[in-house]
Write a protein that holds these residues in place. Sequence first.
Motif, PDB file in Angstrom:
ATOM      1  N   ALA A  99       0.875  -1.175   0.000  1.00  0.00           N
ATOM      2  CA  ALA A  99       0.000   0.000   0.000  1.00  0.00           C
ATOM      3  C   ALA A  99       0.907   1.218   0.000  1.00  0.00           C
ATOM      4  CB  ALA A  99      -0.907  -0.003   1.229  1.00  0.00           C
ATOM      5  N   TYR A 100       0.755   2.045  -1.030  1.00  0.00           N
ATOM      6  CA  TYR A 100       1.670   3.170  -1.217  1.00  0.00           C
ATOM      7  C   TYR A 100       0.907   4.375  -1.745  1.00  0.00           C
ATOM      8  CZ  TYR A 100       5.487   5.868  -3.252  1.00  0.00           C
ATOM      9  OH  TYR A 100       6.352   6.869  -3.587  1.00  0.00           O
ATOM     10  N   GLN A 101       0.916   5.451  -1.000  1.00  0.00           N
ATOM     11  CA  GLN A 101       0.260   6.701  -1.366  1.00  0.00           C
ATOM     12  C   GLN A 101      -1.183   6.490  -1.824  1.00  0.00           C
ATOM     13  OE1 GLN A 101       2.926   8.637  -4.150  1.00  0.00           O
ATOM     14  NE2 GLN A 101       4.173   9.440  -2.487  1.00  0.00           N
ATOM     15  N   GLY A 102      -1.922   5.698  -1.061  1.00  0.00           N
ATOM     16  CA  GLY A 102      -3.322   5.466  -1.346  1.00  0.00           C
ATOM     17  C   GLY A 102      -3.608   4.434  -2.422  1.00  0.00           C
ATOM     18  N   ASN A 103      -2.590   3.822  -2.977  1.00  0.00           N
ATOM     19  CA  ASN A 103      -2.760   2.796  -4.004  1.00  0.00           C
ATOM     20  C   ASN A 103      -2.099   1.497  -3.561  1.00  0.00           C
ATOM     21  OD1 ASN A 103      -4.042   4.464  -6.007  1.00  0.00           O
ATOM     22  ND2 ASN A 103      -2.061   5.442  -6.316  1.00  0.00           N
ATOM     23  N   MET A 104      -2.494   0.423  -4.216  1.00  0.00           N
ATOM     24  CA  MET A 104      -1.899  -0.869  -3.946  1.00  0.00           C
ATOM     25  C   MET A 104      -1.027  -1.249  -5.138  1.00  0.00           C
ATOM     26  SD  MET A 104      -1.667  -3.209  -1.649  1.00  0.00           S
ATOM     27  CE  MET A 104      -3.046  -3.075  -0.556  1.00  0.00           C
ATOM     28  N   GLU A 128      18.755  -9.380  -6.959  1.00  0.00           N
ATOM     29  CA  GLU A 128      17.300  -9.298  -6.835  1.00  0.00           C
ATOM     30  C   GLU A 128      16.774  -8.443  -7.968  1.00  0.00           C
ATOM     31  OE1 GLU A 128      13.912  -8.179  -3.514  1.00  0.00           O
ATOM     32  OE2 GLU A 128      15.847  -7.164  -3.383  1.00  0.00           O
ATOM     33  N   THR A 129      15.668  -8.872  -8.537  1.00  0.00           N
ATOM     34  CA  THR A 129      14.945  -8.068  -9.519  1.00  0.00           C
ATOM     35  C   THR A 129      13.536  -7.888  -8.981  1.00  0.00           C
ATOM     36  OG1 THR A 129      16.224  -9.032 -11.326  1.00  0.00           O
ATOM     37  CG2 THR A 129      14.186  -7.899 -11.922  1.00  0.00           C
ATOM     38  N   GLN A 130      13.055  -6.632  -8.973  1.00  0.00           N
ATOM     39  CA  GLN A 130      11.717  -6.337  -8.475  1.00  0.00           C
ATOM     40  C   GLN A 130      10.885  -5.710  -9.584  1.00  0.00           C
ATOM     41  OE1 GLN A 130      12.391  -3.959  -4.892  1.00  0.00           O
ATOM     42  NE2 GLN A 130      11.940  -5.776  -3.691  1.00  0.00           N
ATOM     43  N   TYR A 131       9.666  -6.238  -9.743  1.00  0.00           N
ATOM     44  CA  TYR A 131       8.699  -5.710 -10.699  1.00  0.00           C
ATOM     45  C   TYR A 131       7.513  -5.162  -9.921  1.00  0.00           C
ATOM     46  CZ  TYR A 131      11.313  -8.358 -14.182  1.00  0.00           C
ATOM     47  OH  TYR A 131      12.300  -8.843 -14.983  1.00  0.00           O
ATOM     48  N   PHE A 132       7.024  -3.994 -10.326  1.00  0.00           N
ATOM     49  CA  PHE A 132       5.902  -3.335  -9.661  1.00  0.00           C
ATOM     50  C   PHE A 132       4.777  -3.139 -10.674  1.00  0.00           C
ATOM     51  CE2 PHE A 132       9.873  -2.034  -7.746  1.00  0.00           C
ATOM     52  CZ  PHE A 132       9.646  -2.220  -6.396  1.00  0.00           C
ATOM     53  N   ALA A 133       3.553  -3.500 -10.289  1.00  0.00           N
ATOM     54  CA  ALA A 133       2.409  -3.356 -11.193  1.00  0.00           C
ATOM     55  C   ALA A 133       1.246  -2.696 -10.470  1.00  0.00           C
ATOM     56  CB  ALA A 133       1.983  -4.721 -11.715  1.00  0.00           C
ATOM     57  N   ASP A 134       0.675  -1.700 -11.112  1.00  0.00           N
ATOM     58  CA  ASP A 134      -0.511  -1.049 -10.563  1.00  0.00           C
ATOM     59  C   ASP A 134      -1.744  -1.879 -10.888  1.00  0.00           C
ATOM     60  OD1 ASP A 134       0.949   1.124  -9.615  1.00  0.00           O
ATOM     61  OD2 ASP A 134       0.755   2.207 -11.509  1.00  0.00           O
TER      62      ASP A 134
END
Length: 127
Positions: A83-88, A105-111
């Motif tokens: 949970a980040y700035q009102g979004n997941m 490490e590789t990190q992928y972020f998806a809205d």
Amino acid sequence: MQAHDIRTALDRHWAASAAGDLVAEHEIYHDDAVCEYPQSGEIIRGRHNLQALRGHHPGKPAGFAVRRIVGEGQLWVTEYAIAYQGNMAHTVSIMEFKDGKVAHETQYFADPFAAPAWRSQWVERPA
């Protein structure tokens, strides 16, 4: 390092991440670990830089939930949500271990996105 030991280290890592414990969170990494964020094109070299980057984050995450951890040998994947700035943000972390610590490490972020109505007859929605 046995799978049980890696899983225990991962559980400690993600619990520390959720608690905001920067010291414990970064114990899992080699001093010269590399972390990549492919979506932004950033590469963070070294545990110290990774810890400093996360410690100076201007909008710290408000919540954190691990969905699942799977792995074998030296390659482990964690799916989690932040949970980040009102979004997941739905996130995947791919960790490669060497000598009991994370070397890469590789990190992928998806809205999240709205599910289209046209496919509703074939899908389930969680409660």
